[in-house]
Design a protein around this motif. Sequence first.
Motif, PDB file in Angstrom:
ATOM      1  N   ALA A 262       6.005  20.411   6.299  1.00 38.47           N
ATOM      2  CA  ALA A 262       4.762  20.266   5.538  1.00 38.47           C
ATOM      3  C   ALA A 262       4.741  21.264   4.396  1.00 38.47           C
ATOM      4  CB  ALA A 262       3.553  20.485   6.452  1.00 38.47           C
ATOM      5  N   ARG A 263       4.222  20.830   3.270  1.00 40.58           N
ATOM      6  CA  ARG A 263       4.131  21.706   2.117  1.00 40.58           C
ATOM      7  C   ARG A 263       3.103  22.786   2.404  1.00 40.58           C
ATOM      8  NH1 ARG A 263       2.988  18.371  -2.929  1.00 40.58           N
ATOM      9  NH2 ARG A 263       5.088  17.647  -2.443  1.00 40.58           N
ATOM     10  N   PRO A 264       3.477  24.063   2.224  1.00 41.15           N
ATOM     11  CA  PRO A 264       2.515  25.131   2.531  1.00 41.15           C
ATOM     12  C   PRO A 264       1.302  25.037   1.638  1.00 41.15           C
ATOM     13  CG  PRO A 264       4.402  25.988   1.301  1.00 41.15           C
ATOM     14  CD  PRO A 264       4.726  24.569   1.658  1.00 41.15           C
ATOM     15  N   ARG A 265       0.153  25.308   2.202  1.00 41.57           N
ATOM     16  CA  ARG A 265      -1.091  25.256   1.429  1.00 41.57           C
ATOM     17  C   ARG A 265      -1.228  26.543   0.643  1.00 41.57           C
ATOM     18  NH1 ARG A 265      -5.316  22.324   0.780  1.00 41.57           N
ATOM     19  NH2 ARG A 265      -7.331  23.202   0.237  1.00 41.57           N
ATOM     20  N   VAL A 266      -1.583  26.401  -0.631  1.00 47.96           N
ATOM     21  CA  VAL A 266      -1.685  27.547  -1.522  1.00 47.96           C
ATOM     22  C   VAL A 266      -3.113  27.649  -2.028  1.00 47.96           C
ATOM     23  CG1 VAL A 266      -0.776  28.620  -3.602  1.00 47.96           C
ATOM     24  CG2 VAL A 266       0.708  27.180  -2.205  1.00 47.96           C
ATOM     25  N   THR A 267      -3.667  28.828  -1.997  1.00 47.50           N
ATOM     26  CA  THR A 267      -5.022  29.039  -2.473  1.00 47.50           C
ATOM     27  C   THR A 267      -4.995  29.385  -3.947  1.00 47.50           C
ATOM     28  OG1 THR A 267      -4.900  31.363  -1.837  1.00 47.50           O
ATOM     29  CG2 THR A 267      -5.772  29.818  -0.206  1.00 47.50           C
ATOM     30  N   HIS A 268      -6.168  29.304  -4.551  1.00 49.07           N
ATOM     31  CA  HIS A 268      -6.276  29.594  -5.979  1.00 49.07           C
ATOM     32  C   HIS A 268      -5.849  31.029  -6.255  1.00 49.07           C
ATOM     33  CE1 HIS A 268      -7.828  29.597 -10.036  1.00 49.07           C
ATOM     34  NE2 HIS A 268      -8.434  30.734  -9.754  1.00 49.07           N
ATOM     35  N   GLY A 269      -5.054  31.165  -7.336  1.00 50.78           N
ATOM     36  CA  GLY A 269      -4.627  32.490  -7.743  1.00 50.78           C
ATOM     37  C   GLY A 269      -3.337  32.927  -7.103  1.00 50.78           C
ATOM     38  N   SER A 270      -2.702  32.078  -6.325  1.00 45.74           N
ATOM     39  CA  SER A 270      -1.443  32.454  -5.714  1.00 45.74           C
ATOM     40  C   SER A 270      -0.519  31.264  -5.716  1.00 45.74           C
ATOM     41  CB  SER A 270      -1.673  32.943  -4.278  1.00 45.74           C
ATOM     42  OG  SER A 270      -0.442  33.132  -3.631  1.00 45.74           O
ATOM     43  N   THR A 271       0.731  31.496  -6.077  1.00 49.56           N
ATOM     44  CA  THR A 271       1.705  30.424  -6.079  1.00 49.56           C
ATOM     45  C   THR A 271       2.427  30.311  -4.754  1.00 49.56           C
ATOM     46  OG1 THR A 271       3.448  31.875  -6.866  1.00 49.56           O
ATOM     47  CG2 THR A 271       2.115  30.781  -8.529  1.00 49.56           C
ATOM     48  N   GLY A 272       2.176  31.238  -3.842  1.00 45.86           N
ATOM     49  CA  GLY A 272       2.878  31.182  -2.572  1.00 45.86           C
ATOM     50  C   GLY A 272       4.365  31.352  -2.745  1.00 45.86           C
ATOM     51  N   GLY A 273       4.799  31.941  -3.865  1.00 55.98           N
ATOM     52  CA  GLY A 273       6.210  32.145  -4.093  1.00 55.98           C
ATOM     53  C   GLY A 273       6.889  30.983  -4.769  1.00 55.98           C
ATOM     54  N   ARG A 274       6.177  29.889  -5.037  1.00 50.40           N
ATOM     55  CA  ARG A 274       6.804  28.740  -5.659  1.00 50.40           C
ATOM     56  C   ARG A 274       6.945  28.939  -7.155  1.00 50.40           C
ATOM     57  NH1 ARG A 274       3.505  23.667  -3.610  1.00 50.40           N
ATOM     58  NH2 ARG A 274       1.817  25.154  -3.551  1.00 50.40           N
ATOM     59  N   SER A 275       7.965  28.356  -7.746  1.00 55.17           N
ATOM     60  CA  SER A 275       8.191  28.422  -9.173  1.00 55.17           C
ATOM     61  C   SER A 275       8.164  27.024  -9.739  1.00 55.17           C
ATOM     62  CB  SER A 275       9.549  29.076  -9.485  1.00 55.17           C
ATOM     63  OG  SER A 275       9.581  30.402  -8.992  1.00 55.17           O
ATOM     64  N   ASP A 276       7.626  26.894 -10.935  1.00 54.01           N
ATOM     65  CA  ASP A 276       7.536  25.596 -11.581  1.00 54.01           C
ATOM     66  C   ASP A 276       7.642  25.835 -13.071  1.00 54.01           C
ATOM     67  OD1 ASP A 276       7.094  23.054 -12.380  1.00 54.01           O
ATOM     68  OD2 ASP A 276       5.112  22.833 -11.485  1.00 54.01           O
ATOM     69  N   ARG A 277       8.591  25.144 -13.726  1.00 49.46           N
ATOM     70  CA  ARG A 277       8.759  25.309 -15.172  1.00 49.46           C
ATOM     71  C   ARG A 277       7.780  24.399 -15.886  1.00 49.46           C
ATOM     72  NH1 ARG A 277       8.441  26.620 -19.739  1.00 49.46           N
ATOM     73  NH2 ARG A 277      10.176  27.126 -21.129  1.00 49.46           N
ATOM     74  N   LEU A 278       6.617  24.948 -16.208  1.00 46.84           N
ATOM     75  CA  LEU A 278       5.631  24.214 -16.978  1.00 46.84           C
ATOM     76  C   LEU A 278       5.950  24.340 -18.458  1.00 46.84           C
ATOM     77  CD1 LEU A 278       2.282  25.299 -15.271  1.00 46.84           C
ATOM     78  CD2 LEU A 278       3.503  23.164 -14.942  1.00 46.84           C
ATOM     79  N   LEU A 279       5.865  23.232 -19.179  1.00 49.80           N
ATOM     80  CA  LEU A 279       5.913  23.266 -20.634  1.00 49.80           C
ATOM     81  C   LEU A 279       4.467  23.305 -21.126  1.00 49.80           C
ATOM     82  CD1 LEU A 279       8.728  20.710 -21.567  1.00 49.80           C
ATOM     83  CD2 LEU A 279       8.824  23.192 -21.557  1.00 49.80           C
ATOM     84  N   VAL A 280       4.019  24.460 -21.570  1.00 48.29           N
ATOM     85  CA  VAL A 280       2.623  24.641 -21.956  1.00 48.29           C
ATOM     86  C   VAL A 280       2.471  24.344 -23.445  1.00 48.29           C
ATOM     87  CG1 VAL A 280       0.701  26.263 -22.099  1.00 48.29           C
ATOM     88  CG2 VAL A 280       2.264  26.348 -20.151  1.00 48.29           C
ATOM     89  N   ILE A 281       1.609  23.383 -23.758  1.00 46.13           N
ATOM     90  CA  ILE A 281       1.314  23.017 -25.133  1.00 46.13           C
ATOM     91  C   ILE A 281      -0.070  23.552 -25.473  1.00 46.13           C
ATOM     92  CG2 ILE A 281       1.249  21.151 -26.819  1.00 46.13           C
ATOM     93  CD1 ILE A 281       3.903  21.427 -25.249  1.00 46.13           C
ATOM     94  N   ALA A 282      -0.148  24.537 -26.352  1.00 43.65           N
ATOM     95  CA  ALA A 282      -1.432  25.078 -26.793  1.00 43.65           C
ATOM     96  C   ALA A 282      -1.991  24.168 -27.886  1.00 43.65           C
ATOM     97  CB  ALA A 282      -1.267  26.503 -27.302  1.00 43.65           C
ATOM     98  N   ILE A 283      -3.114  23.515 -27.594  1.00 45.98           N
ATOM     99  CA  ILE A 283      -3.773  22.619 -28.536  1.00 45.98           C
ATOM    100  C   ILE A 283      -4.973  23.347 -29.116  1.00 45.98           C
ATOM    101  CG2 ILE A 283      -4.861  20.367 -28.840  1.00 45.98           C
ATOM    102  CD1 ILE A 283      -3.323  19.423 -26.380  1.00 45.98           C
ATOM    103  N   ASP A 284      -5.021  23.431 -30.432  1.00 49.47           N
ATOM    104  CA  ASP A 284      -6.013  24.260 -31.115  1.00 49.47           C
ATOM    105  C   ASP A 284      -6.893  23.403 -32.016  1.00 49.47           C
ATOM    106  OD1 ASP A 284      -7.228  26.659 -32.201  1.00 49.47           O
ATOM    107  OD2 ASP A 284      -6.020  26.282 -33.995  1.00 49.47           O
ATOM    108  N   PRO A 285      -8.050  22.924 -31.531  1.00 50.92           N
ATOM    109  CA  PRO A 285      -8.976  22.207 -32.421  1.00 50.92           C
ATOM    110  C   PRO A 285      -9.574  23.171 -33.441  1.00 50.92           C
ATOM    111  CG  PRO A 285      -9.475  21.828 -30.084  1.00 50.92           C
ATOM    112  CD  PRO A 285      -8.553  22.996 -30.158  1.00 50.92           C
ATOM    113  N   GLY A 286      -9.415  22.870 -34.709  1.00 52.44           N
ATOM    114  CA  GLY A 286      -9.859  23.786 -35.749  1.00 52.44           C
ATOM    115  C   GLY A 286     -11.370  23.957 -35.806  1.00 52.44           C
ATOM    116  N   HIS A 287     -11.779  25.124 -36.339  1.00 53.97           N
ATOM    117  CA  HIS A 287     -13.184  25.428 -36.623  1.00 53.97           C
ATOM    118  C   HIS A 287     -14.013  25.424 -35.326  1.00 53.97           C
ATOM    119  CE1 HIS A 287     -12.007  25.019 -40.827  1.00 53.97           C
ATOM    120  NE2 HIS A 287     -11.362  23.914 -40.454  1.00 53.97           N
ATOM    121  N   GLY A 288     -15.307  25.081 -35.396  1.00 52.47           N
ATOM    122  CA  GLY A 288     -16.155  25.085 -34.218  1.00 52.47           C
ATOM    123  C   GLY A 288     -17.296  26.072 -34.326  1.00 52.47           C
TER     124      GLY A 288
END
Length: 515
Positions: A262-288
């Motif tokens: 079973a996949r270990p349950r992970v609480t918010h703020g902890s990865t439980g040691g798991r690694s994941d290569r996320l490709l993070v795209i910063a989207i910047d809506p102008g002005h506001g």
Amino acid sequence: MRRRSALQWLGSSLVLTLGPHQLAWGAGIVAVRLWPAPDYTRITIESDAALQATPHFLADPPRVALDLEGIELAPMLQQLTGKVRPDDPNVAAIRVGQHAARVVRVVVDLKRPINPQVFQLSPVAAFQHRLVLDLFPAQARDPLDELIAQRLRELDAAPNPEPASASTGNAGFKGSAAEGVTPPTRAPDPLGELIARLPAEGSPVTAGLGTIRLPPPPAANAATATARPAPPAAPTAAPVLTQRPAITPPVQPVPATAAAPARPRVTHGSTGGRSDRLLVIAIDPGHGGEDPGAIGPGGTREKDVVLSISRLLRDRVNRTQVNGHTLRAFMTRDGDYFVPLRVRVQKARRVQADLFVSVHADAFFTPRPRGSSVFVLSERGATSAAAQWMADRENAADQVGGVNLREQESVLQRTLLDMSTTAQINDSLRVGDVMLREIGRVGRLHKPRVEQAGFAVLRAPDIPSLLIETTFISNPEEERRLRDPRFQNHMADAMLRGIVAYFEGNPPLARRREV
């Protein structure tokens, strides 16, 4: 001379006959505004003359009091009390009253400890004098933590996926600008499959991004610690973490007769040691917020349409994978509030973004110009006079939106500009070429090449960054297109195609994002 003397005498007599209620004391309040946001809440009091304000900061219970001197209580100020929204993360209520003769007190009751800032803004654009109260949480949220926690919740909630084929890529990501793009509702998740197939806790697995280990969770008590079976022996030589994705060796599947752990349950703020290569795209809506951006002849505000397109792009990015890597969008603003240019760059760097995309709508003095454009940073001046004019207009957003000059990090800004290396600009040009080609499938291009200029929002030294001018909002026909949901969807599709095509040809560097 007799007429001038008579007028002077009449004016003096009239002033003497006026009572205190008829005399104008100090500044007149023009407007009051409140901008709630996850990062901070801004309160703005606009007046026809500079206000004299004395702030008082009280910790228990947390609240801020502003004494506005030289004015009387006006109905415009009392409107502040009704502008508080229940979902405001910082402000609980606002009270306004006549504290003393010619002194109005504004009390802001807070929901949590706050670091307040009070400053004045001189008249600019359509604004007169502005008194600004910025309420920053004493404990700022961690956007990278939130991105990782969101990904872990997806992994925990999703059933074990089917084994992914060798050609993960972006199969199924097809379509034209006319028919739109329909990304898969849930792309295959090789990382989740790999984690589900781990033979036991603590075993290393090579996944092309380095070594992934699942450390055993701490035992609840001595009984459970002794009852746990011993893990298999680790291999003699663990794979070495590389800087670029390596060829993934085949992973031995768990026999069909054996139940996958079973996949270990992970609480918010902890990865439980798991690694994941996320490709993070910063989207910047102008002005506001205080800064509406350009306004079309029909009254369309740039800040509204670019936020709508950015949200559509965010939803598409979050449903996409490239070569087995999960894409995750991060919005520098996700509501109608102002974010300074330097803070937009800082936010993208805080989440270790792999790409920064700033979304805008172009404008000019005349309604004739039309078409889309893509800009990247330049260290040696603009590639055209139009690009320089555009950079100057976008860089003036801080003046309109309102920035506390005492908090400006000029040293940091100079450092970011000096650190903008040739490699970063070259990467930005590569993704800009791809993006320009895809946007050209949606509509007309203003220029057939990627332009360069000194945009302040593109100065992240370690993130490929580009600014997209979707269309000319000053052109009546293109203003109508900007309001059209079909065009907004097609533009978001084109941006996603550009992002995917870039990462398919330019694998990202290995980067571990863990909490």
